[in-house]
Design a protein around this motif. Structure first.
Motif, PDB file in Angstrom:
ATOM      1  N   ALA A 106      46.317  29.016  -7.873  1.00 46.68           N
ATOM      2  CA  ALA A 106      45.696  29.106  -6.539  1.00 46.68           C
ATOM      3  C   ALA A 106      45.716  27.731  -5.877  1.00 46.68           C
ATOM      4  O   ALA A 106      46.071  27.602  -4.699  1.00 46.68           O
ATOM      5  N   MET A 107      45.361  26.719  -6.628  1.00 46.59           N
ATOM      6  CA  MET A 107      45.344  25.350  -6.087  1.00 46.59           C
ATOM      7  C   MET A 107      46.752  24.951  -5.628  1.00 46.59           C
ATOM      8  O   MET A 107      46.933  24.406  -4.543  1.00 46.59           O
ATOM      9  N   ARG A 108      47.781  25.288  -6.427  1.00 46.38           N
ATOM     10  CA  ARG A 108      49.160  24.903  -6.076  1.00 46.38           C
ATOM     11  C   ARG A 108      49.678  25.677  -4.870  1.00 46.38           C
ATOM     12  O   ARG A 108      50.529  25.192  -4.132  1.00 46.38           O
ATOM     13  N   ARG A 109      49.156  26.879  -4.673  1.00 47.29           N
ATOM     14  CA  ARG A 109      49.530  27.650  -3.476  1.00 47.29           C
ATOM     15  C   ARG A 109      48.818  27.117  -2.242  1.00 47.29           C
ATOM     16  O   ARG A 109      49.010  27.626  -1.147  1.00 47.29           O
ATOM     17  N   GLY A 110      47.945  26.142  -2.449  1.00 50.82           N
ATOM     18  CA  GLY A 110      47.226  25.539  -1.322  1.00 50.82           C
ATOM     19  C   GLY A 110      45.940  26.260  -0.983  1.00 50.82           C
ATOM     20  O   GLY A 110      45.330  25.995   0.044  1.00 50.82           O
ATOM     21  N   GLU A 111      45.541  27.194  -1.850  1.00 53.58           N
ATOM     22  CA  GLU A 111      44.276  27.893  -1.583  1.00 53.58           C
ATOM     23  C   GLU A 111      43.120  26.956  -1.908  1.00 53.58           C
ATOM     24  O   GLU A 111      43.159  26.255  -2.909  1.00 53.58           O
ATOM     25  N   PRO A 112      42.104  26.941  -1.054  1.00 55.77           N
ATOM     26  CA  PRO A 112      40.983  26.040  -1.320  1.00 55.77           C
ATOM     27  C   PRO A 112      40.147  26.516  -2.506  1.00 55.77           C
ATOM     28  O   PRO A 112      39.873  27.708  -2.630  1.00 55.77           O
ATOM     29  N   ILE A 113      39.791  25.591  -3.367  1.00 55.95           N
ATOM     30  CA  ILE A 113      38.908  25.963  -4.483  1.00 55.95           C
ATOM     31  C   ILE A 113      37.606  25.155  -4.404  1.00 55.95           C
ATOM     32  O   ILE A 113      36.746  25.274  -5.264  1.00 55.95           O
ATOM     33  N   ASP A 114      37.495  24.363  -3.317  1.00 59.28           N
ATOM     34  CA  ASP A 114      36.315  23.496  -3.212  1.00 59.28           C
ATOM     35  C   ASP A 114      35.041  24.265  -2.872  1.00 59.28           C
ATOM     36  O   ASP A 114      33.940  23.773  -3.094  1.00 59.28           O
ATOM     37  N   GLU A 115      35.198  25.492  -2.350  1.00 57.12           N
ATOM     38  CA  GLU A 115      33.997  26.245  -2.015  1.00 57.12           C
ATOM     39  C   GLU A 115      33.224  26.630  -3.279  1.00 57.12           C
ATOM     40  O   GLU A 115      32.015  26.488  -3.361  1.00 57.12           O
ATOM     41  N   GLU A 116      33.992  27.114  -4.252  1.00 55.38           N
ATOM     42  CA  GLU A 116      33.362  27.461  -5.534  1.00 55.38           C
ATOM     43  C   GLU A 116      32.808  26.201  -6.201  1.00 55.38           C
ATOM     44  O   GLU A 116      31.749  26.216  -6.821  1.00 55.38           O
ATOM     45  N   TRP A 117      33.528  25.110  -6.073  1.00 57.87           N
ATOM     46  CA  TRP A 117      33.104  23.809  -6.609  1.00 57.87           C
ATOM     47  C   TRP A 117      31.736  23.423  -6.025  1.00 57.87           C
ATOM     48  O   TRP A 117      30.802  23.074  -6.731  1.00 57.87           O
ATOM     49  N   ARG A 118      31.631  23.529  -4.704  1.00 57.27           N
ATOM     50  CA  ARG A 118      30.411  23.181  -4.001  1.00 57.27           C
ATOM     51  C   ARG A 118      29.249  24.068  -4.481  1.00 57.27           C
ATOM     52  O   ARG A 118      28.148  23.616  -4.726  1.00 57.27           O
ATOM     53  N   ARG A 119      29.565  25.353  -4.634  1.00 59.46           N
ATOM     54  CA  ARG A 119      28.528  26.308  -5.028  1.00 59.46           C
ATOM     55  C   ARG A 119      28.010  26.051  -6.444  1.00 59.46           C
ATOM     56  O   ARG A 119      26.833  26.226  -6.737  1.00 59.46           O
ATOM     57  N   ALA A 168      23.424  13.118  -2.158  1.00 60.17           N
ATOM     58  CA  ALA A 168      24.674  13.809  -2.478  1.00 60.17           C
ATOM     59  C   ALA A 168      24.842  14.979  -1.510  1.00 60.17           C
ATOM     60  O   ALA A 168      24.306  16.064  -1.726  1.00 60.17           O
ATOM     61  N   GLU A 169      25.583  14.734  -0.416  1.00 60.61           N
ATOM     62  CA  GLU A 169      25.592  15.682   0.691  1.00 60.61           C
ATOM     63  C   GLU A 169      26.559  16.843   0.473  1.00 60.61           C
ATOM     64  O   GLU A 169      26.236  17.999   0.662  1.00 60.61           O
ATOM     65  N   SER A 170      27.782  16.507   0.046  1.00 64.32           N
ATOM     66  CA  SER A 170      28.760  17.572  -0.144  1.00 64.32           C
ATOM     67  C   SER A 170      29.937  17.024  -0.942  1.00 64.32           C
ATOM     68  O   SER A 170      29.865  15.912  -1.478  1.00 64.32           O
ATOM     69  N   VAL A 171      31.020  17.798  -1.012  1.00 62.35           N
ATOM     70  CA  VAL A 171      32.264  17.324  -1.616  1.00 62.35           C
ATOM     71  C   VAL A 171      33.398  17.655  -0.656  1.00 62.35           C
ATOM     72  O   VAL A 171      33.279  18.573   0.166  1.00 62.35           O
ATOM     73  N   ASP A 172      34.505  16.917  -0.751  1.00 60.46           N
ATOM     74  CA  ASP A 172      35.648  17.223   0.114  1.00 60.46           C
ATOM     75  C   ASP A 172      36.614  18.172  -0.620  1.00 60.46           C
ATOM     76  O   ASP A 172      36.332  18.627  -1.735  1.00 60.46           O
TER      77      ASP A 172
END
Ligand code: ATP
Length: 258
Positions: free
Chosen positions: A193-206, A228-232
């Motif tokens: 998913a990451m290599r296809r360019g799909e974002p995975i940071d949403e799950e990371w943030r959660r 610690a406000e967020s992540v990019d």
């Protein structure tokens, strides 16, 4: 049955390339060392190195990783990502560990930025990245994952206060092959998913327990305090400093501010 057998793992694997080539060791110095050698010799992408015991397991910055024989999953995965994908590997690895724990048990892991998976505030897994980069070219990247499956933290004074294991949390042994199989499947899914360019940071943030807290971040001599406000999108921490500015931090040790 909690012994890992490469033959039965091969039969049960649900992946296309992660784990399709298995280097298994009853005892080795560190799966990272074996993986680095294999990568330099051109091992296929997704080759995994697994061990039942390490004599020199390591974490970040030369810290030690401790694991009694056959108690843990000790795994390194060889990959050949592009340079701009490299920063996201840590997210892929942490999320794969968290997802696989959730699938195999009913436990609810969280992630302490940047690379610890916790259950009940204690560390159940450590994740380590090593790569060889020349200019724009990534010669190889190795993801190291150690997961305390049936370890008894009280038997190891150095970590008895800070570590936990699946067995400790559940009060019963957990099958290492089952967790490993799930971990490899989750890892491959997230990596693709990451290599296809799909974002995975949403799950990371959660899943990050670090966000929304006042923290101190140490990186070498550099010590910063802030919110610690967020992540990019690459998983870097966005820290709001007391003067109102926002800084991006790629790696560091986080402690909660007293
Ligand atoms: P920390 O987890 O203290 O923030 P870190 O993320 O740099 O540090 P790692 O590189 O993931 O740590 O792993 C090394 C550290 O993990 C050791 O210094 C030790 O404190 C701890 N540790 C070692 N073995 C285990 C284990 N089996 N389970 C949990 N923690 C461990």
């Amino acid at each position: 049955m909690t012994d890992i057998s490469p033959d039965s793992l091969r039969q049960r694997l649900r992946t296309k390339f992660v784990g399709q080539n298995i280097l298994y060791y009853p005892v080795t110095s560190s799966t990272m060392d074996v993986a680095r050698q294999a990568a330099m010799e051109g091992a296929a992408e997704g080759t995994i190195v697994i061990a039942d015991q390490q004599t020199a397991g390591r974490g970040r910055l030369g810290r030690k990783w401790l694991s009694p024989p056959k108690s843990s999953i000790l795994l390194s995965i060889i990959l050949y990502p592009k340079l701009d994908e490299l920063p996201r590997l840590n997210m892929v690895a942490c999320l794969a560990v968290a997802r696989s724990i959730e699938r195999v048990t009913a436990l609810k892991p969280s992630i302490k930025w940047p690379n610890d998976v916790l259950i009940g505030g204690r560390k159940v897994s450590g994740i380590l990245m090593e790569s060889d980069v020349q200019g724009e070219r990534v010669n190889y990247a190795i993801v190291g994952l150690a997961l305390n499956v049936n370890l008894d933290p009280s038997s190891i004074p150095e970590i008895s206060e800070t570590a936990t294991s699946l067995k400790e949390m559940l009060g019963r042994e957990v099958s290492r092959p089952e967790v490993l199989e799930s971990l490899l499947a989750e890892f491959e899914e997230l990596y693709r998913a990451m290599r296809r360019g799909e974002p995975i940071d949403e799950e990371w943030r959660r899943r990050l327990e670090t966000l929304g807290k006042e923290v101190t971040v140490r990186c070498g001599q550099d010590v910063r305090e802030g919110y610690a406000e967020s992540v990019d999108q690459d998983g870097n921490l966005l820290l709001r400093l007391p003067d109102g500015s926002l800084v991006t931090i790629a790696a560091g040790d986080v402690t909660l501010k007293a």
